[in-house]
Motif scaffolding. Sequence first.
Motif, PDB file in Angstrom:
ATOM      1  N   PRO A  97       0.798  -1.230   0.000  1.00  0.00           N
ATOM      2  CA  PRO A  97       0.000   0.000   0.000  1.00  0.00           C
ATOM      3  C   PRO A  97       0.827   1.274   0.000  1.00  0.00           C
ATOM      4  N   LEU A  98       2.136   1.166   0.194  1.00  0.00           N
ATOM      5  CA  LEU A  98       2.996   2.348   0.243  1.00  0.00           C
ATOM      6  C   LEU A  98       3.777   2.573  -1.045  1.00  0.00           C
ATOM      7  N   ALA A  99       3.545   1.748  -2.053  1.00  0.00           N
ATOM      8  CA  ALA A  99       4.312   1.854  -3.292  1.00  0.00           C
ATOM      9  C   ALA A  99       3.788   3.003  -4.150  1.00  0.00           C
ATOM     10  N   ASP A 100       4.706   3.788  -4.671  1.00  0.00           N
ATOM     11  CA  ASP A 100       4.399   4.794  -5.689  1.00  0.00           C
ATOM     12  C   ASP A 100       5.714   5.177  -6.353  1.00  0.00           C
ATOM     13  N   PRO A 101       5.685   5.826  -7.534  1.00  0.00           N
ATOM     14  CA  PRO A 101       6.934   6.118  -8.243  1.00  0.00           C
ATOM     15  C   PRO A 101       7.916   6.948  -7.429  1.00  0.00           C
ATOM     16  N   TYR A 102       7.411   7.844  -6.589  1.00  0.00           N
ATOM     17  CA  TYR A 102       8.287   8.697  -5.793  1.00  0.00           C
ATOM     18  C   TYR A 102       8.987   7.895  -4.705  1.00  0.00           C
ATOM     19  N   LEU A 103       8.238   7.075  -3.988  1.00  0.00           N
ATOM     20  CA  LEU A 103       8.806   6.325  -2.868  1.00  0.00           C
ATOM     21  C   LEU A 103       9.738   5.223  -3.335  1.00  0.00           C
ATOM     22  N   PHE A 270       3.753  11.982  -3.791  1.00  0.00           N
ATOM     23  CA  PHE A 270       2.554  11.688  -3.017  1.00  0.00           C
ATOM     24  C   PHE A 270       1.271  11.563  -3.825  1.00  0.00           C
ATOM     25  N   VAL A 271       1.227  12.027  -5.074  1.00  0.00           N
ATOM     26  CA  VAL A 271       0.005  11.874  -5.864  1.00  0.00           C
ATOM     27  C   VAL A 271      -0.291  10.395  -6.083  1.00  0.00           C
ATOM     28  N   ALA A 325       2.820  17.671  -1.470  1.00  0.00           N
ATOM     29  CA  ALA A 325       3.444  17.092  -0.276  1.00  0.00           C
ATOM     30  C   ALA A 325       2.714  17.504   0.998  1.00  0.00           C
ATOM     31  N   LEU A 326       2.199  18.743   1.023  1.00  0.00           N
ATOM     32  CA  LEU A 326       1.469  19.207   2.202  1.00  0.00           C
ATOM     33  C   LEU A 326       0.210  18.369   2.433  1.00  0.00           C
ATOM     34  N   VAL A 327      -0.361  17.844   1.359  1.00  0.00           N
ATOM     35  CA  VAL A 327      -1.521  16.961   1.489  1.00  0.00           C
ATOM     36  C   VAL A 327      -1.081  15.514   1.670  1.00  0.00           C
ATOM     37  N   GLY A 328      -0.080  15.116   0.896  1.00  0.00           N
ATOM     38  CA  GLY A 328       0.314  13.711   0.884  1.00  0.00           C
ATOM     39  C   GLY A 328       1.042  13.237   2.123  1.00  0.00           C
ATOM     40  N   ALA A 329       1.857  14.111   2.715  1.00  0.00           N
ATOM     41  CA  ALA A 329       2.637  13.686   3.881  1.00  0.00           C
ATOM     42  C   ALA A 329       1.764  13.252   5.051  1.00  0.00           C
ATOM     43  N   PRO A 330       0.718  14.004   5.424  1.00  0.00           N
ATOM     44  CA  PRO A 330      -0.142  13.511   6.508  1.00  0.00           C
ATOM     45  C   PRO A 330      -0.843  12.202   6.178  1.00  0.00           C
ATOM     46  N   VAL A 331      -1.264  12.040   4.915  1.00  0.00           N
ATOM     47  CA  VAL A 331      -1.909  10.784   4.520  1.00  0.00           C
ATOM     48  C   VAL A 331      -0.911   9.633   4.581  1.00  0.00           C
ATOM     49  N   PHE A 332       0.308   9.892   4.156  1.00  0.00           N
ATOM     50  CA  PHE A 332       1.361   8.880   4.229  1.00  0.00           C
ATOM     51  C   PHE A 332       1.598   8.456   5.677  1.00  0.00           C
TER      52      PHE A 332
END
Length: 342
Positions: A97-103, A270-271, A325-332
């Motif tokens: 569930p944590l996989a994405d191109p950025y990570l 984070f998108v 990132a301001l939206v994605g970091a808390p969700v992460f």
Amino acid sequence: MSSRSFLYWRTGALVFVGFLSLPLMMTVAATTGDIPVSFATAVRAITNGLGITHYDLPAVEAGIVWQYRLSRALMAVSSGGGLALCGLVLQSLLRNPLADPYLLGISAGASTGAVSVMLLGIGGGAITTGVGAFSGACLAFMLIVLLSGGMRDNAARIILAGIAGTQLFNALTSYIVSTAANAEQSRGVMFWLLGSLSGVRWADALLCFAVAAMGLLTVICYARSLDTFAFGTEVSATLGTRVLRVRVILLLTTALITAVIVSAIGAVGFVGLVIPHITRMIVGHRHLVTIPLAFLAGAHFMLLADLVSRTPINHQVLPIGVVTALVGAPVFALILYRSREK
């Protein structure tokens, strides 16, 4: 009506509304900026540009809407949808569930490849920034495959390999910028690496849109195969999925989409992590319904992020990666917390 029929009906309605609202949001985006343009003028400038009408409009306003803001909006749609699609595919293929191109370091590798072409002149002008970004993305993914032991179903090992690859390629990018760029180039590249839609023109936007649309069609063709990956690769193979072929095709597709996006607007994080989770919360895990909805949700999210990036500070545009990132970091952080409890 059965639950499955209701699910498809609801998803179809959401996709229909999403497609209808995209042109409206793109037009609103075309009215926003340092020079305000009325909605009616923006609509007329767009229809003029498409050759549908021939209104007599001020040249400045027409040029701003058609040449700058609309191409920027199309890039936001294409990049947001493409990154969300990549995140959905990677999370399904890797069962993580944590996989994405950025990570996973794919964005970092693409950034290194693009910067190498821009500043080091690799290829002597025969290699474009997009080709360099794609090569870097593939190299980064090969490194992660090697470090994770062949991408087996080990979430912790894959994430650790992705973090290691991200740090390595970020360090290489910083080294190249520090040693090969002057002060002005360094400032421009570092701003671009944070993710920026500034300077996007029609050639970039149309290329990104074509690649994202091709990727969307490709992934939809393998929607049922992605469903089987939820049960593991062995069960997936038993159900008739050609595991290796599907993985290679979809991973190369995600690498290509990521590379084209990174070469045009830089690395936006984070998108691909946030949007697939939100989509699954709405319509469940069937990929035939989550794929188009995730693409549309990512497109809307990036358009909103672009609007936000242009509004807080007068005469200054925030990097789009800062807003996501301001939206994605808390969700992460929330995903990490929930995965710890399971």
